[in-house]
Design an enzyme around this catalytic site. Structure first.
Site, short mmCIF file in Angstrom:
data_model
loop_
_atom_site.label_atom_id
_atom_site.label_comp_id
_atom_site.label_asym_id
_atom_site.label_seq_id
_atom_site.Cartn_x
_atom_site.Cartn_y
_atom_site.Cartn_z
CG ASP A 1 -9.81 16.51 -14.09
OD1 ASP A 1 -9.14 15.97 -14.98
OD2 ASP A 1 -10.78 15.96 -13.55
NE ARG B 1 -2.80 0.48 3.40
CZ ARG B 1 -2.14 0.69 4.54
NH1 ARG B 1 -1.42 1.79 4.71
NH2 ARG B 1 -2.16 -0.19 5.51
CE1 TYR C 1 -17.45 12.05 -14.96
CE2 TYR C 1 -16.32 11.95 -12.85
CZ TYR C 1 -17.08 11.35 -13.84
OH TYR C 1 -17.46 10.05 -13.70
CE LYS D 1 -13.01 8.63 -18.51
NZ LYS D 1 -12.95 8.87 -17.13
C1 LIG Z 1 -12.58 15.10 -16.39
C2 LIG Z 1 -12.74 13.88 -15.53
N1 LIG Z 1 -12.18 13.87 -14.30
C3 LIG Z 1 -12.29 12.81 -13.48
C4 LIG Z 1 -13.00 11.69 -13.86
C5 LIG Z 1 -13.13 10.55 -12.90
O1 LIG Z 1 -12.27 9.52 -13.26
P1 LIG Z 1 -12.53 7.97 -12.93
O2 LIG Z 1 -13.76 7.56 -13.70
O3 LIG Z 1 -11.27 7.30 -13.37
O4 LIG Z 1 -12.74 7.88 -11.46
C6 LIG Z 1 -13.58 11.65 -15.12
C7 LIG Z 1 -14.35 10.46 -15.54
O5 LIG Z 1 -15.06 10.46 -16.51
C8 LIG Z 1 -13.45 12.77 -15.98
O6 LIG Z 1 -14.02 12.80 -17.20
#
Ligand SMILES: Cc1ncc(COP(=O)(O)O)c(C=O)c1O
Length: 380
Positions: free
Chosen positions: A170, A46, A98, A195
Site C-alpha cells: 500500500d 462497469r 491502516y 490522498k
Molecule cells: C494507507 C491507507 N490505505 C488505504 C486507505 C483507505 O482508503 P479510502 O479511504 O480511499 O478507502 C487509507 C485511508 O485513510 C489509508 O490511509
C-alpha cells in the site's frame, strides 16, 4: 520521459473526437454498437469507461507498472486484490496497517476463510517465521501510520518470492513520486487515490497496479465481477490532481522536513517520527528506498491533555482525519484513526495518548511552524 511529463501526458492526450485538451468526463452507462459485436472498445461502463481507462493508463505509468485498475475507494481496491485469494489461504500482513484494512481483514475476510498473521515487517525474520504452507501473500505499508516505521521493500520482495508468495504494498503514504514498489520487486501496488494522487481532498478513490499480465487479467475480471469501480467524474478529478503530483510532493517533502526539524528542536516535544530525521532508526533505508521523505509525521506531546491542547489551539492546521491534501491536517491517532486498535496493542506500536499526527500540506512552511509554535506554547 520524466515523471512530470508522464503525469501530464500519459492517458491525458487530447480528445480525438473534438481536440479538447482535457480528457472528457464520459458520464454514460452504455455505448451504442454499430452492429452486433461491432463497437469502439466500450460496451458497458462497469466493464470499462473511457475516462476511467485514461486514468488507469496514467497511474500504471506513474507506478512503473503495465496495468492499473481504478476503484471507488482505497478500500475497494484492497478488497478486490484480496478476492484474488480463496478460502483456506493465509496472508502475512504488517502489524500496523491502516485501521480500515485491518478491519476488512479481521471482521470481513476472516468470515470467508482467509486467515492472517500480523508481524513486524521491518524484521524479515519475523515475516519468515509467520509464513505457513498455505501463505499466498505478504501485505505491507511502508512507512506505517502514524509511527513511520519502514519495511525494506526489496528485501521483503526477495523473501516473498523465495517462498512463492506475492508481495502487495500500500503506497498511499508516499505516492509513486517518492517510492515505486514495483521497481523494488513488489507484485501489486495499491493506493487510496483519495490522498496524494488526487491531492485536493475532494474525491474518494483507489487503484491497484501490477506488471504481470495474468495477475492483470484476474484483477480486470474481479473489477468487473465485483463492480466497485471509480465513477467518471471522480476519475477525472484524479486525472486533474495527478498533473501536479511531482510539484506537490516536492513541496510536501520540503515542508515535512522543515516542520519535523522544528518539532525535533522544540523543548516540549518528546519524540518526532519522521524518516527524514537522522535520528529515525531507519533513516539510511529511507534514503535508499525513497526519493524524499514526504509530508507525514507524528510527534509525542507527553499526555492526552497536551495533545488535546495542541489540537484545540492550532488555527491553520485543520483537525481532521485523512491526509495527502494540499492543506495541513492534524489528528489524534489514539482516538481517531486507531480508536479500534486495542489499547495494549496501541501502546506496543507506540501510538500513545500524547501522539499527534500531521499531514503537512503545501502552505508556507513558516506559517505552519508559527501555528504549531503558538499551540505548543500552551502545553506543559
Ligand atoms: C494507507 C491507507 N490505505 C488505504 C486507505 C483507505 O482508503 P479510502 O479511504 O480511499 O478507502 C487509507 C485511508 O485513510 C489509508 O490511509
Amino acid at each position: 520521459m520524466g515523471f512530470s511529463t508522464d503525469a501530464i501526458h500519459i492517458g491525458q492526450e487530447p480528445d480525438p473526437a473534438t481536440g479538447a485538451i482535457i480528457v472528457p468526463i464520459y458520464q454514460t452507462s452504455t455505448f451504442v454498437q454499430e452492429e452486433l459485436g461491432k463497437h469502439k472498445g466500450f460496451e458497458y461502463a462497469r466493464t470499462s469507461n473511457p475516462t476511467r481507462a485514461r486514468l488507469e493508463r496514467n497511474l500504471a505509468a506513474l507506478e512503473g507498472g503495465r496495468f492499473a485498475f481504478a476503484f471507488a475507494s482505497g478500500m475497494a481496491a484492497i478488497q478486490t486484490v484480496m478476492m484474488l485469494f480463496k478460502s483456506g489461504d493465509h496472508i502475512v500482513a504488517g502489524h500496523n496497517l491502516y485501521g480500515g484494512t485491518f478491519r476488512l481483514f479481521e471482521r470481513v475476510l476472516r468470515h470467508f476463510g482467509l486467515s492472517f498473521t500480523y508481524s513486524n515487517t521491518s524484521r524479515l525474520e519475523e515475516v519468515e517465521r509467520a509464513i505457513q504452507p498455505r501463505t499466498r501473500l505478504v501485505f505491507i505499508e511502508t512507512p506505517t501510520n502514524p509511527v513511520m516505521e519502514l519495511t525494506d521493500i526489496a528485501a521483503i520482495a526477495r523473501l516473498a518470492h523465495q517462498h512463492g508468495l506475492l508481495l502487495a504494498v500500500d503506497n498511499t503514504f508516499m505516492s509513486p513520486y517518492l517510492q515505486r514498489p514495483l521497481e523494488l520487486g513488489a507484485d501489486i501496488v495499491v493506493h487510496s487515490t483519495t490522498k496524494y494522487l488526487n491531492g485536493h481532498s475532494d474525491g474518494v478513490g483507489g487503484v491497484a497496479v501490477v506488471n504481470d499480465p495474468e495477475l492483470a487479467d484476474r484483477l480486470k475480471f474481479l473489477q468487473n465481477a465485483g463492480g466497485a469501480i471509480l465513477g467518471p467524474f471522480d476519475a477525472w478529478l484524479v486525472l486533474r490532481g495527478v498533473k501536479t503530483l511531482a510539484v506537490r510532493m516536492r513541496q510536501h517533502d520540503e515542508n515535512g522536513r522543515a516542520v519535523a526539524q522544528y518539532l525535533a528542536g522544540h523543548p516540549k516535544v518528546k519524540r518526532v517520527n519522521y524518516p527524514g530525521l537522522p535520528s529515525h532508526p531507519q533513516h539510511e533505508l529511507a534514503k535508499r528506498q525513497m526519493r524524499g521523505f514526504g509530508g507525514m509525521l507524528s510527534f509525542e506531546t507527553g499526555s492526552l491533555e497536551n495533545a488535546k491542547t495542541v489540537l484545540k489551539s492550532v488555527r491553520l492546521c485543520s483537525l481532521a482525519e485523512s491526509l495527502g491534501g494540499v492543506e495541513t491536517l492534524i489528528s489524534h491517532p489514539a482516538t481517531m484513526t486507531h480508536a479500534s486498535v486495542p489499547p495494549e496493542e496501541r501502546r506496543r506500536l507506540g501510538i500513545t495518548e500524547g501522539l499527534v499526527r500531521i499531514s503537512v500540506g503545501i502552505e508556507d512552511a513558516e506559517d505552519l511552524i508559527a501555528d504549531l509554535d503558538q499551540a505548543l506554547e500552551r502545553i506543559d
